[in-house]
Design an enzyme around this catalytic site. Structure first.
Site, mmCIF file in Angstrom:
data_model
loop_
_atom_site.group_PDB
_atom_site.id
_atom_site.type_symbol
_atom_site.label_atom_id
_atom_site.label_comp_id
_atom_site.label_asym_id
_atom_site.label_seq_id
_atom_site.Cartn_x
_atom_site.Cartn_y
_atom_site.Cartn_z
ATOM 1 N N ARG A 151 125.667 -18.379 -13.012
ATOM 2 C CA ARG A 151 126.498 -19.530 -12.672
ATOM 3 C C ARG A 151 127.815 -19.041 -12.068
ATOM 4 O O ARG A 151 128.323 -17.961 -12.438
ATOM 5 C CB ARG A 151 126.804 -20.336 -13.939
ATOM 6 C CG ARG A 151 127.558 -21.613 -13.657
ATOM 7 C CD ARG A 151 128.031 -22.309 -14.938
ATOM 8 N NE ARG A 151 128.792 -23.503 -14.584
ATOM 9 C CZ ARG A 151 129.738 -24.050 -15.333
ATOM 10 N NH1 ARG A 151 130.042 -23.524 -16.510
ATOM 11 N NH2 ARG A 151 130.387 -25.115 -14.917
ATOM 12 N N HIS A 152 128.394 -19.826 -11.160
ATOM 13 C CA HIS A 152 129.702 -19.477 -10.588
ATOM 14 C C HIS A 152 130.752 -19.309 -11.697
ATOM 15 O O HIS A 152 130.555 -19.781 -12.812
ATOM 16 C CB HIS A 152 130.164 -20.564 -9.609
ATOM 17 C CG HIS A 152 130.271 -21.912 -10.264
ATOM 18 N ND1 HIS A 152 131.314 -22.241 -11.118
ATOM 19 C CD2 HIS A 152 129.461 -22.982 -10.235
ATOM 20 C CE1 HIS A 152 131.137 -23.468 -11.567
ATOM 21 N NE2 HIS A 152 130.016 -23.952 -11.057
ATOM 22 N N GLY A 153 131.859 -18.678 -11.369
ATOM 23 C CA GLY A 153 132.923 -18.438 -12.341
ATOM 24 C C GLY A 153 133.852 -19.634 -12.526
ATOM 25 O O GLY A 153 133.583 -20.732 -12.023
ATOM 26 N N ALA A 185 130.327 -18.437 -15.400
ATOM 27 C CA ALA A 185 129.709 -17.110 -15.190
ATOM 28 C C ALA A 185 128.528 -16.848 -16.127
ATOM 29 O O ALA A 185 128.141 -15.709 -16.339
ATOM 30 C CB ALA A 185 130.736 -15.981 -15.298
#
Ligand SMILES: *[C@@H]1O[C@H](CO)[C@@H](O)[C@H](O)[C@H]1NC(C)=O
Ligand SMILES: *[C@@H]1O[C@H](CO)[C@@H](O)[C@H](O)[C@H]1NC(C)=O
Length: 471
Positions: A83-85, A393
């Site tokens: 996953r994105h931060g 993340a």
């Protein structure tokens, strides 16, 4: 013992012990973290799930890799779904934050000099620094989240992520800005420098399958009854009590404070922590009990929107599921010495909405009793806690080993070992994992599941076992 100390000295002792306790506190170098930081659902920092990273952001624990000690094994491939931060709030929440700060500035009673220092801080010192252009973008801390994850994975898998392999790694990302920035930062971590020639591909068919699955969009997203448990809980006793307590703490008339604004205050605490590493005065509006209620509401939403609540949510991730297993098949295939070396790693960067359906399809975090509006008190021990599963993340690691008895596969979630449902080993034989998911490997056809019959993929049948509507 204080009775023998003359009064003048006791003051000195008190001052000294205050000094000492301050000093010993900073010695531990534990930053000042809000007491409710582990309940922020998808807005939780990765460090709340792995607190040792607060002391050393690139430390790894090699004993999380658990091929059987009796067999010689070496990792041959890593697939990571990430996953994105940490990111800014999206427009919707920025508007709610504006409304809340306005309301508290004009409507709340003035904080006294007494115990409510935080209320004075909110009213006199805190300024709303959120602006509309921030809309969901990755923040600096979010870039660090991904860069440091890459550094840790490099030390965990030195042979796979060695510099000479980096050009053979496949990298794919959702097209959303925060994901593209994340996959860029990840590459800076892999190469250990910032002037990197980025190699990723944007692939929404793979990373944003949910918006392309008609059965999901119509059966869940646009279905007004799909989230009825969330709506009921939103107006139920537990949330009402949280709302009343918060209004009282602010000295606001109850009717002015909506549940959306209660959540906005909770998110403010989370955003100031995850973006600026600051302990926000807004955090003091909530005790742990309140935070658990708000976490439950967020979990209910994810459960019914993205997870086991509707079978189609998991099935919508079939393209990603097949992609992962095709990649593992290829990497594990026996090869002649003349064959090209297998792809050392496949990095897939997306959203919480990407990870949750895949985890559900794999049968993970499925408790016996689904969470509903009525069973909050029976759900304290649930495994479905998004704060632990999909913080910023978050990552799902499939580690393929070459072992004496054949390839083995280990699953790690947020860098901790997790077993495949029904399998007794940390790193079972790959063929046993394939047998477990045979029905999906042979089926799980995106077009049939997503475009097929409009009915028959209603809510999880288990719902009827546990106090759903009695019809
Ligand atoms: C390292 O990981 C192992 C396996 O998950 C765990 O049992 C152990 O407590 C961890 N050690 C540290 C220092 O975190
Ligand atoms: C909408 O959601 C409800 C509740 O989960 C479900 O019973 C119903 O079948 C769904 N409707 C459609 C068209 O899928």
């Amino acid at each position: 013992m204080f009775s023998v100390v003359p009064p003048r000295n006791s003051l000195l002792v008190a001052a000294l012990s205050l000094l000492l306790s301050r000093w010993s506190c900073s010695c531990l170098s534990v930053p000042d973290i809000p007491h409710i930081a582990t309940y922020f659902g998808t807005k939780t920092r990765y460090e709340e799930v792995n607190p040792h990273l607060l002391r050393d952001a690139v430390s790894v624990n090699k004993s999380v890799l658990k091929p059987p000690p009796t067999e010689r094994c070496s990792p041959v491939h890593l697939t990571a779904v990430i996953r994105h931060g940490s990111r800014y709030p999206t427009i919707k929440n920025i508007h709610r934050i504006q409304k809340l700060s306005e309301l508290v500035r004009t409507g709340a009673s003035r904080g006294s000099d007494g115990s409510d220092g935080w209320l004075q801080d909110i009213q006199n010192r805190w300024e709303n620094w959120f602006t509309e252009d921030m809309d969901g973008q990755l923040v600096m801390k979010g870039r660090e989240d991904l860069r440091q994850l890459a550094l840790r994975l490099s030390s965990l898998f030195p042979s796979l992520l060695a510099e000479e392999n980096l050009r053979r790694i496949s990298l794919r990302s959702s097209s959303k800005h925060r994901c593209v920035s994340s996959v860029e930062a990840f590459q800076e971590g892999l190469w250990r420098r910032s002037d990197v020639e980025y190699l990723h591909q944007v692939d929404d068919e793979l990373m944003r399958f949910f918006e392309r699955c008609r059965g999901y969009v119509e059966g869940v997203e646009k279905n007004r009854t799909a989230l009825q448990e969330v709506e009921k809980f939103k107006h139920g006793d537990e949330m009402e009590a949280v709302r009343r307590r918060m209004a009282d703490r602010l000295g606001l008339p109850h009717h002015l404070l909506t549940v959306d604004l209660v959540e906005a205050a909770f998110f403010l605490c989370s955003y100031e922590l995850s973006i600026k590493s600051v302990h926000s005065p807004w955090c003091f509006l909530f005790d742990q009990h309140d935070a658990k209620v708000l976490e439950y509401k967020a979990d209910l939403k994810q459960y019914w929107m993205r997870s086991h609540g509707h079978v189609i949510s998991g099935l919508s991730s079939c393209p990603l599921f097949h992609h992962v297993f095709r990649t593992l098949d290829k990497a594990g295939r026996p090869r002649r010495s003349t064959d090209a070396a297998p792809e050392p790693a496949s990095i897939l960067v997306g959203h919480a909405e990407t990870l949750l359906p895949l985890l559900s399809l794999l049968g993970l975090y499925k408790d016996k009793t689904p969470p509903t509006a009525n069973n909050y008190h029976a759900q304290h021990g649930r495994s479905f806690r998004t704060s632990l599963i999909v913080p910023y993340a978050a990552n799902l690691l499939f580690v393929l080993y070459d072992c004496q008895r054949g390839p083995r596969l280990q699953l790690l979630i947020n860098e901790s070992p997790v077993r495949f449902p029904g399998l007794e080993e940390d790193a079972p034989l790959y063929r046993d994992v394939r047998a477990t998911y045979r029905h999906l490997l042979d089926g799980c056809d995106f077009h049939r599941e997503c475009e097929g019959r409009a009915t028959g993929r209603g809510p999880n049948t288990e719902l009827s076992l546990c106090g759903g509507p009695s019809d």
